[in-house]
Design an enzyme around this catalytic site. Structure first.
Site, PDB file in Angstrom:
ATOM      1  N   GLU A  64      21.080  -8.775  -7.500  1.00  0.00           N
ATOM      2  CA  GLU A  64      19.843  -8.783  -6.830  1.00  0.00           C
ATOM      3  C   GLU A  64      20.067  -8.588  -5.292  1.00  0.00           C
ATOM      4  O   GLU A  64      20.735  -8.991  -4.705  1.00  0.00           O
ATOM      5  CB  GLU A  64      19.320 -10.274  -6.715  1.00  0.00           C
ATOM      6  N   GLU A  89      22.909 -10.254   0.139  1.00  0.00           N
ATOM      7  CA  GLU A  89      21.794 -10.552   1.123  1.00  0.00           C
ATOM      8  C   GLU A  89      22.558 -10.081   2.569  1.00  0.00           C
ATOM      9  O   GLU A  89      23.636 -10.467   2.970  1.00  0.00           O
ATOM     10  CB  GLU A  89      21.439 -12.094   1.111  1.00  0.00           C
ATOM     11  N   ASP A 139      12.626  -4.802   2.413  1.00  0.00           N
ATOM     12  CA  ASP A 139      11.907  -4.514   3.746  1.00  0.00           C
ATOM     13  C   ASP A 139      11.631  -2.902   3.685  1.00  0.00           C
ATOM     14  O   ASP A 139      12.220  -1.837   3.609  1.00  0.00           O
ATOM     15  CB  ASP A 139      12.954  -4.738   4.642  1.00  0.00           C
ATOM     16  N   LYS A 143       8.786   1.369  11.098  1.00  0.00           N
ATOM     17  CA  LYS A 143       9.009   2.429  12.188  1.00  0.00           C
ATOM     18  C   LYS A 143       9.706   3.725  11.675  1.00  0.00           C
ATOM     19  O   LYS A 143      10.832   3.583  10.966  1.00  0.00           O
ATOM     20  CB  LYS A 143       9.942   1.719  13.262  1.00  0.00           C
ATOM     21  N   ASP A 175       4.706  -5.143  -2.244  1.00  0.00           N
ATOM     22  CA  ASP A 175       3.326  -5.417  -1.806  1.00  0.00           C
ATOM     23  C   ASP A 175       2.868  -4.231  -1.112  1.00  0.00           C
ATOM     24  O   ASP A 175       1.648  -4.064  -0.890  1.00  0.00           O
ATOM     25  CB  ASP A 175       2.998  -6.850  -0.936  1.00  0.00           C
TER      26      ASP A 175
END
Ligand SMILES: C[S@@+](CC[C@H](N)C(=O)[O-])C[C@H]1O[C@@H](n2cnc3c(N)ncnc32)[C@H](O)[C@@H]1O
Length: 241
Positions: A64, A89, A139, A143, A175
């Protein structure tokens, strides 16, 4: 072989810091985590290859990317106890927190790795290693100057296909409508990945831990009424492997 005794094809050490390098994250968790016995590997500047992180007897391996607080890993490790999960992560505080949740729940089939997942997949994962690659709410780096940090950049399909076994699955949720469009376009254009909408429906019907769900960002965005887009792409067999 390189000096560390690892195959050159999965090390690529000299170029390691060139694709975004180590990412720095401002967010920190307030919770203080007891470090003892954490299933946690700090990749540092020279992370071990996946094959050294995963126990030798594991036949099914899933990664993941961006595990956050570890909600998906916690559920998935219970649903699939024979599968070994590696959560990558970049934010050390989140990795530590997720590792503590796994330890406290008694899970033995997962580890958190602190690293930039884009780099790790490229230079520490042997071809065809993974049954599934999960990427939930990556993420979007809105920008313009940060666009190169997006996990699903223009050339991501080959890298994703390389690490999946033939028939393996990439599962994605977001999303962000613009990023969803980019993901659908970039992966949809690849002749090595095929979208599988049956799998998308099946996994959602199976429920939490089977794929896509649960994650903290999913819960937050569902509560806000946002539309969530989910994709499953299957790695096609490739004679050039
Ligand atoms: C928006 S959060 C989503 C977290 C979790 N997947 C969820 O849905 O709740 C994105 C996570 O990805 C991590 N991340 C961002 N870029 C990464 C990278 N290149 N490699 C590994 N993790 C990354 C961030 O630190 C953050 O925890």
């Amino acid at each position: 072989m390189n000096p560390a005794g690892r195959p050159d094809e999965i090390l690529g050490r000299a170029r390691r810091m060139s694709v975004g390098g180590r990412l720095s994250f401002r967010r920190h968790l307030d919770a203080v985590v007891d470090d003892r016995d954490l299933p946690l590997v700090d990749g540092g500047d020279d992370p071990p290859p996946l094959a050294e992180i995963v126990p030798a007897q594991c036949a099914h391996i899933e990664i993941e990317v961006g595990s956050g607080k570890g909600a998906f890993l916690l559920a998935a490790t219970a649903v699939a106890p024979e599968t070994f999960f590696c959560g990558i992560e970049a934010a050390p505080s989140y990795a530590r927190y997720a590792a503590a949740r796994l330890r406290d729940a008694g899970r033995r089939n997962a580890v958190l790795l602190i690293d930039n997942a884009s780099l790790f997949l490229r230079d520490r994962v042997a071809p065809g290693s993974l049954d599934r690659l999960h990427v939930y709410f990556p993420d979007p780096w809105p920008k313009r100057r940060h666009r190169g940090r997006r996990f699903f950049g223009e050339d991501c399909a080959l890298a994703i296909h390389r690490v999946l076994r033939p028939g393996g699955l990439l599962l994605v949720a977001t999303d962000n409508p613009a990023y969803a469009g980019q993901i659908a376009r970039v992966l949809g254009a690849s002749d090595r990945l095929a979208r599988d909408e049956d799998v998308e429906r099946e996994l959602q019907a199976l429920g939490p831990g089977h794929g896509f769900s649960p994650t903290n960002f999913e819960a937050k965005y569902l509560a806000e009424g946002r539309i969530i887009r989910r994709f499953a792409f299957r790695a096609l067999a490739d004679s050039t492997r």
